[in-house]
Design a protein around this motif. Structure first.
Motif, short mmCIF file in Angstrom:
data_model
loop_
_atom_site.label_atom_id
_atom_site.label_comp_id
_atom_site.label_asym_id
_atom_site.label_seq_id
_atom_site.Cartn_x
_atom_site.Cartn_y
_atom_site.Cartn_z
N ALA A 297 3.38 13.45 -17.98
CA ALA A 297 4.22 13.78 -16.83
C ALA A 297 5.03 15.05 -17.10
O ALA A 297 5.20 15.90 -16.22
N PHE A 298 5.51 15.20 -18.33
CA PHE A 298 6.26 16.41 -18.67
C PHE A 298 5.34 17.63 -18.69
O PHE A 298 5.78 18.73 -18.35
N VAL A 299 4.10 17.42 -19.07
CA VAL A 299 3.13 18.52 -18.99
C VAL A 299 2.97 18.95 -17.54
O VAL A 299 2.97 20.15 -17.21
N SER A 300 2.87 17.99 -16.64
CA SER A 300 2.75 18.30 -15.22
C SER A 300 3.98 19.02 -14.70
O SER A 300 3.88 19.83 -13.77
N ALA A 301 5.13 18.73 -15.30
CA ALA A 301 6.38 19.38 -14.89
C ALA A 301 6.58 20.74 -15.56
O ALA A 301 7.61 21.39 -15.33
N GLY A 302 5.62 21.15 -16.40
CA GLY A 302 5.76 22.42 -17.11
C GLY A 302 6.70 22.35 -18.29
O GLY A 302 7.18 23.37 -18.77
N GLN A 303 6.95 21.13 -18.80
CA GLN A 303 7.88 20.94 -19.92
C GLN A 303 7.20 20.27 -21.11
O GLN A 303 7.86 19.62 -21.92
#
Length: 369
Positions: A297-303
């Motif tokens: 999910a953080f990958v999807s958020a660019g984090q």
């Protein structure tokens, strides 16, 4: 007595091992605005000896104990940034003088109830029974009446957008005192939003504290921002929301996930978080959870990179062999924490288009439904 450009409200062991230590270390490098006057706002006579000890000539100790990047840390540092330690109950005139003549930055970290209004808050003059925002308002009023320069307020209370919240409370109390004062606050007082993070596990008598190696003071950038010091554990960021999200959905979610498993096992085999981390199977399951159900999910958020780095810090913090972080304490209000930390994460992830099934997270939410 030196001039103290930093006026700190609150004498907590957290501030001693966080802001006071940061400023002390920065002073040694010539990178601090100056020393601190610490003010006890509660007026508690029981803690008077501890307040006095904060300004002892030799400073006070902060012991850093824990794990950092896989290395065991156990060291003592000396804090010498506090030049004065006063109380609003016994030293109000001196506190007011410093507010008027010396202060450039106001720091605060009052108790959990520090922002809570009291019946005394609407009084026309300073009253020891007032809440911290009301006391601050009346001290700012003294600065206004003396023609004081602009000033910056940096609350460190664990309140989302703490600067905005404190500004609202102060403006509400200031308006009935004087329209001109209210306008002065609007144009001359900068309220800064920040997020602080460090576990400070116990006090040292008469002053000082024991803390973990990890520390963060994240400060949201704003026009005219002035920092009390420069320190490696301080970050000026364009927005606090990504940091708040990482703390909530990585550190706090991890705590709640571990406790859910502990409760399902009948609270057997562990008392502290570190006990669970000593169990190789439980630690491996937590690491797998982060990798498979949370990080995407953080990958999807660019984090993604920031989240992976923070997870390593979280695992070190959970495994701290010196920290008695009780599972029973984390288990309080468990259902509410599941909603805020786990169920809210699943909703956030879905909203980002991260469609991993998240079977373990959804299972513990379902078990409480």
């Amino acid at each position: 007595m030196p001039t103290t450009p930093i006026l700190q409200f609150g004498t907590s062991r957290f501030l001693q091992a966080h802001a006071d230590l940061f400023v002390s270390e920065a002073m040694d490098r010539g990178q601090a605005l100056g020393p601190i006057t610490v003010v006890q706002t509660s007026g508690s006579a029981d803690r008077a000896h501890r307040v006095r000890a904060l300004a002892a000539q030799g400073g006070f100790p902060v012991r850093i104990r824990g794990v950092q990047s896989g290395t065991l840390i156990d060291e003592e540092r000396n804090v010498r940034s506090v030049a004065r330690a006063l109380s609003t109950r016994t030293d109000l005139n001196e506190v007011q003088r410093i507010m008027v003549e010396e202060a450039q930055i106001i720091l605060s970290n009052t108790s959990d109830a520090g922002f809570r209004p009291t019946s005394a808050d609407n009084g026309p003059v300073f009253d020891q029974a007032m809440s911290f925002p009301a006391k601050l308002t009346h001290l700012l009023f003294a600065r206004f009446r003396a023609g004081g320069n602009p000033i910056q307020v940096m609350p460190a209370e664990l309140v989302t957008r703490n600067g905005d919240v404190l500004r609202g409370l102060v403006r509400e109390i200031a308006a009935p005192l004087s329209n001109e004062f209210d306008a002065w606050i609007d144009s001359n007082v900068t309220f800064v939003n920040s997020l602080v993070d460090r576990i400070v596990s116990e006090p040292i008598d008469p002053a000082g504290a024991v803390a973990e190696p990890y520390a963060l003071w994240a400060i949201e950038d704003c026009p005219g921002l002035v920092l009390p010091c420069k320190h490696p554990d301080m970050q000026v960021v364009p927005a606090l929301e990504p940091i708040e999200t990482r703390k909530l959905f990585l550190l706090n979610l991890g705590h709640t996930y571990l406790v859910a498993g502990w409760l399902s096992r009948g609270k057997s085999g562990a008392v502290f978080v570190r006990d669970l981390m000593d169990d190789a199977a439980i630690r491996a399951d937590l690491e797998s959870l982060y990798d498979q159900e949370v990080i995407p999910a953080f990958v999807s958020a660019g984090q993604g990179n920031e989240a992976r780095a923070y997870v390593q810090d979280v695992l070190d913090r959970f495994a701290n062999p010196f920290l008695d972080h009780k599972l029973d304490d984390i288990a309080q209000n468990h259902t509410e924490k599941l909603q805020r930390r786990v169920e809210a994460f699943c909703d956030w992830a879905n909203g980002l288009g991260a469609n991993e099934p998240m079977p373990r997270l959804r299972a513990i939410v379902k078990a409480q439904a």
